[in-house]
Design an enzyme around this catalytic site. Structure first.
Site, PDB file in Angstrom:
ATOM      1  N   LYS A  15      19.373   1.158  24.158  1.00 50.26           N
ATOM      2  CA  LYS A  15      19.102   0.393  25.379  1.00 50.26           C
ATOM      3  C   LYS A  15      19.199   1.290  26.626  1.00 50.26           C
ATOM      4  O   LYS A  15      19.000   0.825  27.740  1.00 50.26           O
ATOM      5  CB  LYS A  15      20.137  -0.734  25.544  1.00 50.26           C
ATOM      6  CG  LYS A  15      20.249  -1.670  24.365  1.00 50.26           C
ATOM      7  CD  LYS A  15      19.435  -2.916  24.596  1.00 50.26           C
ATOM      8  CE  LYS A  15      19.419  -3.820  23.400  1.00 50.26           C
ATOM      9  NZ  LYS A  15      18.109  -3.985  22.794  1.00 50.26           N
ATOM     10  N   SER A  16      19.566   2.567  26.421  1.00 50.64           N
ATOM     11  CA  SER A  16      19.818   3.437  27.576  1.00 50.64           C
ATOM     12  C   SER A  16      18.624   3.566  28.527  1.00 50.64           C
ATOM     13  O   SER A  16      18.819   3.521  29.744  1.00 50.64           O
ATOM     14  CB  SER A  16      20.277   4.821  27.103  1.00 50.64           C
ATOM     15  OG  SER A  16      21.542   4.700  26.503  1.00 50.64           O
ATOM     16  N   LYS A  64      27.425  13.703  19.037  1.00 49.62           N
ATOM     17  CA  LYS A  64      28.361  13.863  20.154  1.00 49.62           C
ATOM     18  C   LYS A  64      29.239  15.119  20.018  1.00 49.62           C
ATOM     19  O   LYS A  64      29.635  15.692  21.025  1.00 49.62           O
ATOM     20  CB  LYS A  64      29.240  12.614  20.298  1.00 49.62           C
ATOM     21  CG  LYS A  64      28.456  11.398  20.817  1.00 49.62           C
ATOM     22  CD  LYS A  64      29.374  10.209  21.062  1.00 49.62           C
ATOM     23  CE  LYS A  64      28.560   8.986  21.453  1.00 49.62           C
ATOM     24  NZ  LYS A  64      29.409   7.820  21.749  1.00 49.62           N
ATOM     25  N   ASP A 100      32.436   7.267  27.785  1.00 43.45           N
ATOM     26  CA  ASP A 100      32.682   6.055  26.987  1.00 43.45           C
ATOM     27  C   ASP A 100      34.007   5.378  27.366  1.00 43.45           C
ATOM     28  O   ASP A 100      34.072   4.157  27.510  1.00 43.45           O
ATOM     29  CB  ASP A 100      32.717   6.385  25.484  1.00 43.45           C
ATOM     30  CG  ASP A 100      31.328   6.595  24.909  1.00 43.45           C
ATOM     31  OD1 ASP A 100      30.351   6.069  25.485  1.00 43.45           O
ATOM     32  OD2 ASP A 100      31.214   7.294  23.885  1.00 43.45           O
ATOM     33  N   ASN A 149      44.786   2.543  11.729  1.00 42.52           N
ATOM     34  CA  ASN A 149      43.510   2.875  11.089  1.00 42.52           C
ATOM     35  C   ASN A 149      43.621   2.738   9.576  1.00 42.52           C
ATOM     36  O   ASN A 149      44.698   2.917   9.005  1.00 42.52           O
ATOM     37  CB  ASN A 149      43.121   4.323  11.445  1.00 42.52           C
ATOM     38  CG  ASN A 149      41.708   4.649  11.033  1.00 42.52           C
ATOM     39  OD1 ASN A 149      40.790   3.885  11.300  1.00 42.52           O
ATOM     40  ND2 ASN A 149      41.518   5.785  10.365  1.00 42.52           N
ATOM     41  N   THR A 151      42.524   4.701   7.288  1.00 44.13           N
ATOM     42  CA  THR A 151      43.073   5.971   6.809  1.00 44.13           C
ATOM     43  C   THR A 151      44.189   6.359   7.780  1.00 44.13           C
ATOM     44  O   THR A 151      43.927   6.900   8.864  1.00 44.13           O
ATOM     45  CB  THR A 151      41.976   7.051   6.766  1.00 44.13           C
ATOM     46  OG1 THR A 151      40.837   6.505   6.104  1.00 44.13           O
ATOM     47  CG2 THR A 151      42.439   8.317   6.071  1.00 44.13           C
ATOM     48  N   HIS A 152      45.410   6.035   7.414  1.00 44.76           N
ATOM     49  CA  HIS A 152      46.545   6.154   8.345  1.00 44.76           C
ATOM     50  C   HIS A 152      46.716   7.585   8.886  1.00 44.76           C
ATOM     51  O   HIS A 152      47.066   7.785  10.053  1.00 44.76           O
ATOM     52  CB  HIS A 152      47.822   5.681   7.642  1.00 44.76           C
ATOM     53  CG  HIS A 152      49.042   5.773   8.505  1.00 44.76           C
ATOM     54  ND1 HIS A 152      49.107   5.154   9.738  1.00 44.76           N
ATOM     55  CD2 HIS A 152      50.223   6.417   8.326  1.00 44.76           C
ATOM     56  CE1 HIS A 152      50.279   5.424  10.279  1.00 44.76           C
ATOM     57  NE2 HIS A 152      50.974   6.183   9.453  1.00 44.76           N
ATOM     58  N   LYS A 154      44.644   9.708   9.849  1.00 41.21           N
ATOM     59  CA  LYS A 154      43.813   9.981  11.031  1.00 41.21           C
ATOM     60  C   LYS A 154      44.454   9.405  12.293  1.00 41.21           C
ATOM     61  O   LYS A 154      44.399  10.003  13.372  1.00 41.21           O
ATOM     62  CB  LYS A 154      42.403   9.415  10.840  1.00 41.21           C
ATOM     63  CG  LYS A 154      41.532  10.329   9.974  1.00 41.21           C
ATOM     64  CD  LYS A 154      40.264   9.649   9.507  1.00 41.21           C
ATOM     65  CE  LYS A 154      39.239   9.486  10.595  1.00 41.21           C
ATOM     66  NZ  LYS A 154      38.013   8.803  10.047  1.00 41.21           N
ATOM     67  N   MET A 212      34.292  -3.129  20.491  1.00 37.39           N
ATOM     68  CA  MET A 212      33.376  -2.153  21.096  1.00 37.39           C
ATOM     69  C   MET A 212      31.929  -2.384  20.656  1.00 37.39           C
ATOM     70  O   MET A 212      30.996  -1.960  21.312  1.00 37.39           O
ATOM     71  CB  MET A 212      33.801  -0.740  20.714  1.00 37.39           C
ATOM     72  CG  MET A 212      35.036  -0.283  21.425  1.00 37.39           C
ATOM     73  SD  MET A 212      35.109   1.506  21.291  1.00 37.39           S
ATOM     74  CE  MET A 212      36.765   1.782  21.782  1.00 37.39           C
TER      75      MET A 212
HETATM   76  P1  NDP Z   1      33.311   6.483  13.363  1.00 41.01           P
HETATM   77  O1  NDP Z   1      32.408   6.487  12.182  1.00 41.01           O
HETATM   78  O2  NDP Z   1      33.719   7.768  13.989  1.00 41.01           O
HETATM   79  O3  NDP Z   1      34.686   5.715  12.959  1.00 41.01           O
HETATM   80  C1  NDP Z   1      34.649   4.513  12.251  1.00 41.01           C
HETATM   81  C2  NDP Z   1      36.030   3.891  12.230  1.00 41.01           C
HETATM   82  O4  NDP Z   1      35.915   2.596  11.594  1.00 41.01           O
HETATM   83  C3  NDP Z   1      37.073   4.680  11.443  1.00 41.01           C
HETATM   84  O5  NDP Z   1      38.320   4.532  12.075  1.00 41.01           O
HETATM   85  C4  NDP Z   1      37.041   3.977  10.075  1.00 41.01           C
HETATM   86  O6  NDP Z   1      38.241   4.092   9.339  1.00 41.01           O
HETATM   87  C5  NDP Z   1      36.857   2.541  10.514  1.00 41.01           C
HETATM   88  N1  NDP Z   1      36.307   1.697   9.442  1.00 41.01           N
HETATM   89  C6  NDP Z   1      35.053   1.741   8.926  1.00 41.01           C
HETATM   90  N2  NDP Z   1      34.920   0.796   7.960  1.00 41.01           N
HETATM   91  C7  NDP Z   1      36.122   0.149   7.884  1.00 41.01           C
HETATM   92  C8  NDP Z   1      36.619  -0.921   7.079  1.00 41.01           C
HETATM   93  N3  NDP Z   1      35.854  -1.513   6.158  1.00 41.01           N
HETATM   94  N4  NDP Z   1      37.889  -1.331   7.267  1.00 41.01           N
HETATM   95  C9  NDP Z   1      38.681  -0.739   8.202  1.00 41.01           C
HETATM   96  N5  NDP Z   1      38.266   0.280   8.996  1.00 41.01           N
HETATM   97  C10 NDP Z   1      37.000   0.725   8.821  1.00 41.01           C
HETATM   98  O7  NDP Z   1      32.604   5.497  14.402  1.00 41.01           O
HETATM   99  P2  NDP Z   1      32.773   5.502  16.002  1.00 41.01           P
HETATM  100  O8  NDP Z   1      34.210   5.690  16.295  1.00 41.01           O
HETATM  101  O9  NDP Z   1      31.796   6.420  16.599  1.00 41.01           O
HETATM  102  O10 NDP Z   1      32.300   4.013  16.393  1.00 41.01           O
HETATM  103  C11 NDP Z   1      33.089   2.866  16.136  1.00 41.01           C
HETATM  104  C12 NDP Z   1      32.448   1.631  16.772  1.00 41.01           C
HETATM  105  O11 NDP Z   1      32.430   1.716  18.189  1.00 41.01           O
HETATM  106  C13 NDP Z   1      30.992   1.393  16.340  1.00 41.01           C
HETATM  107  O12 NDP Z   1      30.851   0.017  16.070  1.00 41.01           O
HETATM  108  C14 NDP Z   1      30.192   1.764  17.572  1.00 41.01           C
HETATM  109  O13 NDP Z   1      28.973   1.029  17.644  1.00 41.01           O
HETATM  110  C15 NDP Z   1      31.147   1.347  18.689  1.00 41.01           C
HETATM  111  N6  NDP Z   1      30.896   2.056  19.967  1.00 41.01           N
HETATM  112  C16 NDP Z   1      30.516   1.304  21.048  1.00 41.01           C
HETATM  113  C17 NDP Z   1      30.279   1.902  22.271  1.00 41.01           C
HETATM  114  C18 NDP Z   1      29.837   1.038  23.425  1.00 41.01           C
HETATM  115  O14 NDP Z   1      29.391   1.594  24.445  1.00 41.01           O
HETATM  116  N7  NDP Z   1      29.959  -0.267  23.347  1.00 41.01           N
HETATM  117  C19 NDP Z   1      30.411   3.353  22.456  1.00 41.01           C
HETATM  118  C20 NDP Z   1      30.844   4.065  21.257  1.00 41.01           C
HETATM  119  C21 NDP Z   1      31.058   3.415  20.062  1.00 41.01           C
HETATM  120  P3  NDP Z   1      38.489   5.353   8.359  1.00 41.01           P
HETATM  121  O15 NDP Z   1      38.966   6.460   9.235  1.00 41.01           O
HETATM  122  O16 NDP Z   1      39.518   4.860   7.408  1.00 41.01           O
HETATM  123  O17 NDP Z   1      37.172   5.649   7.700  1.00 41.01           O
END
Ligand code: NDP
Length: 274
Positions: A15-16, A64, A100, A149, A151-152, A154, A212
């Site tokens: 949407k940017s 990023k 962000d 999280n 994965t604790h 992290k 988010m």
């Molecule tokens: P990453 O892939 O870096 O991280 C994903 C995270 O979600 C990890 O902590 C992961 O845990 C966790 N996760 C994934 N699946 C599960 C599950 N089934 N149960 C529990 N935890 C889970 O993604 P990002 O950090 O880049 O993005 C996260 C969210 O933030 C996305 O939805 C993205 O769209 C949103 N976002 C929104 C923005 C906005 O402007 N509104 C800007 C940036 C991001 P684990 O470490 O255990 O895998």
């Protein structure tokens, strides 16, 4: 005309361009903002070619971290976030920033009216998005930040990295049972419609649950929070506010965001566009 872009893969959903074009119209600035799809391993080549003539670029998933390597210098926010979502060319140098976290804080504080000061904040997730918001939240002087999280390890690493700056601790997701004031979902579970398994006690005195993720209907996390009586909002305002901060970096002036959030929200609700 001044050239801007958002670089990612995929990129068609972004949407940017609409957000920046709306800001530019509001401030009577002429610009051209395009979507650039970069293949895996081609971020630097794509960005290099764009910056032959371009002035600024946003960077989204999955580039990023690569954008951080591409920048000549980094802001403190980008350095601590370990990621860059905004590149600006100034005096021949590429400056990397991360807007962000500021976007999230402005949306919670200014658009939704919830102060973070002296509050117990829970951040669920320890990926790029969680890491990027810790410093801007810490600047609001919360009482505490808890990271949980799946994965604790992290979460533990993140808490360790930021504990000189703020009162931050990591807790295993399955052991969360204490109350919080503001709960932020920074996991990607809402993308897949998955529901997090959370102890209802964490919502008992929460004023706000913030996902988010955003979309045309309340996310699974928002529905869960509302079930326990907590006001829940999505991350569309964060998206527009991070764009406003990028706009300010590039143009030196801040656009008004309320009308743009309403406009993008209305577009999300149009079935033909989703
Ligand atoms: P990453 O892939 O870096 O991280 C994903 C995270 O979600 C990890 O902590 C992961 O845990 C966790 N996760 C994934 N699946 C599960 C599950 N089934 N149960 C529990 N935890 C889970 O993604 P990002 O950090 O880049 O993005 C996260 C969210 O933030 C996305 O939805 C993205 O769209 C949103 N976002 C929104 C923005 C906005 O402007 N509104 C800007 C940036 C991001 P684990 O470490 O255990 O895998």
């Amino acid at each position: 005309m001044k050239q801007f872009a958002v670089i990612g893969n995929p990129i068609s959903h972004s949407k940017s361009p609409e957000i920046h074009t709306a800001f530019a119209a509001q401030l009577m600035i002429e610009l051209n903002y395009i979507k650039l799809l970069a293949d895996e391993g081609q971020f630097a080549t794509t960005a290099q070619a764009f910056f032959e003539h371009g002035i600024g670029a946003n960077v989204t998933v999955p580039f990023k971290e690569e954008a951080m390597q591409f920048a000549d210098t980094l802001s403190e926010d980008a350095r601590l976030a370990g990621a860059v979502n905004t590149l600006a060319k100034k005096n021949g140098q590429i400056i990397g920033d991360n807007t962000d976290g500021i976007g999230l804080v402005r949306d919670i504080r200014d658009n939704h009216g919830y102060s973070l000061s002296d509050k117990r904040i829970l951040i669920i997730g320890a990926g790029g998005a969680a890491r990027g918001v810790i410093l801007p939240i810490a600047r609001e002087t919360p009482a505490s930040i808890t990271i949980a999280n799946r994965t604790h390890e992290k979460a533990t690493l993140l808490a360790k990295q930021f504990n000189a700056l703020t009162n931050i601790t990591a807790r295993p997701l399955t052991e969360l049972n204490q109350p919080f004031d503001i709960i932020i979902n920074a996991t990607s579970t809402s993308l897949s419609g998955e529901t997090l398994n959370l102890n209802p006690a964490i919502f008992h005195s929460a004023g706000l649950a913030y996902d988010m993720m955003y979309g045309n209907h309340p996310t699974a996390f928002m529905q869960l929070a509302e079930k326990y009586g907590t006001n829940a909002v999505d991350g569309l305002g964060m998206l527009v506010e991070q764009a406003a901060q990028s706009f300010q970096i590039w143009h030196g002036t801040r656009p008004e965001t309320t009308g743009v959030i309403k406009k993008i929200r209305a577009q999300l609700k149009e079935p033909s566009k989703n």
